[in-house]
Design an enzyme around this catalytic site. Structure first.
Site, PDB file in Angstrom:
ATOM      1  N   GLU A  38       0.832  -1.205   0.000  1.00  0.00           N
ATOM      2  CA  GLU A  38       0.000   0.000   0.000  1.00  0.00           C
ATOM      3  C   GLU A  38       0.867   1.255   0.000  1.00  0.00           C
ATOM      4  OE1 GLU A  38      -3.259  -0.018  -0.322  1.00  0.00           O
ATOM      5  OE2 GLU A  38      -3.398  -2.218  -0.216  1.00  0.00           O
ATOM      6  N   GLU A  79      -5.922   4.009   7.826  1.00  0.00           N
ATOM      7  CA  GLU A  79      -5.389   3.516   6.544  1.00  0.00           C
ATOM      8  C   GLU A  79      -5.296   1.995   6.545  1.00  0.00           C
ATOM      9  OE1 GLU A  79      -4.605   3.311   2.855  1.00  0.00           O
ATOM     10  OE2 GLU A  79      -4.714   5.339   3.670  1.00  0.00           O
ATOM     11  N   GLU A  86     -10.498  -2.825   1.397  1.00  0.00           N
ATOM     12  CA  GLU A  86     -10.224  -2.979  -0.030  1.00  0.00           C
ATOM     13  C   GLU A  86      -9.805  -4.412  -0.366  1.00  0.00           C
ATOM     14  OE1 GLU A  86      -7.392   0.009  -1.111  1.00  0.00           O
ATOM     15  OE2 GLU A  86      -8.895   1.603  -1.086  1.00  0.00           O
TER      16      GLU A  86
END
Length: 132
Positions: A38, A79, A86
């Protein structure tokens, strides 16, 4: 209703210190995966690597330091949760779906809100330090 035996498995079979150790290893694996996969997480870690030492050297009270560091850590937490959302959505299906898009957009919005909150807290504390 399931019995305790039904809930055991390779990740649930340990107790006590072994369970804590396993949880720590899983947590570090998650941090590593987020850092490797990420780019937004890497950027926010870089931001934290700057902001946390700055908070430590500012002429601030301990409470002000906590107010500066807390939102930075919160951004990282949000995050991580966004990345988990996701990944779960992508695991289910890569097809375009309104609910999948909505889930991802809401996770992204949570990151945005945490970043705005972080900026607001930093602005207010820095202002307080400058007039104090």
């Amino acid at each position: 209703m399931t019995s305790p035996e039904d809930r055991t498995g390779p990740r649930k079979s340990k107790a006590g210190f072994a369970r804590i150790r396993r949880a720590l290893l899983c947590s570090f694996a998650g941090l590593g995966a987020a850092f490797r996969n990420e780019s937004a997480f890497r950027q926010e870690v870089a931001l934290a690597a700057v902001l946390i030492p700055v908070a430590a050297v500012l002429p601030a009270s301990p409470v002000q330091r906590a107010l500066l560091i807390g939102p930075v850590l919160l951004v990282l937490v949000v995050e991580l949760l966004n990345s988990a959302i996701e990944a779960a959505v992508d695991r289910i299906s890569l097809d375009d779906h309104a609910l999948a898009r909505q889930a991802k957009d809401m996770g992204s919005a949570a990151v945005l809100v945490s970043l705005v909150g972080c900026a607001a807290v930093w602005g207010l504390v820095l202002y307080d330090i400058s007039i104090g």
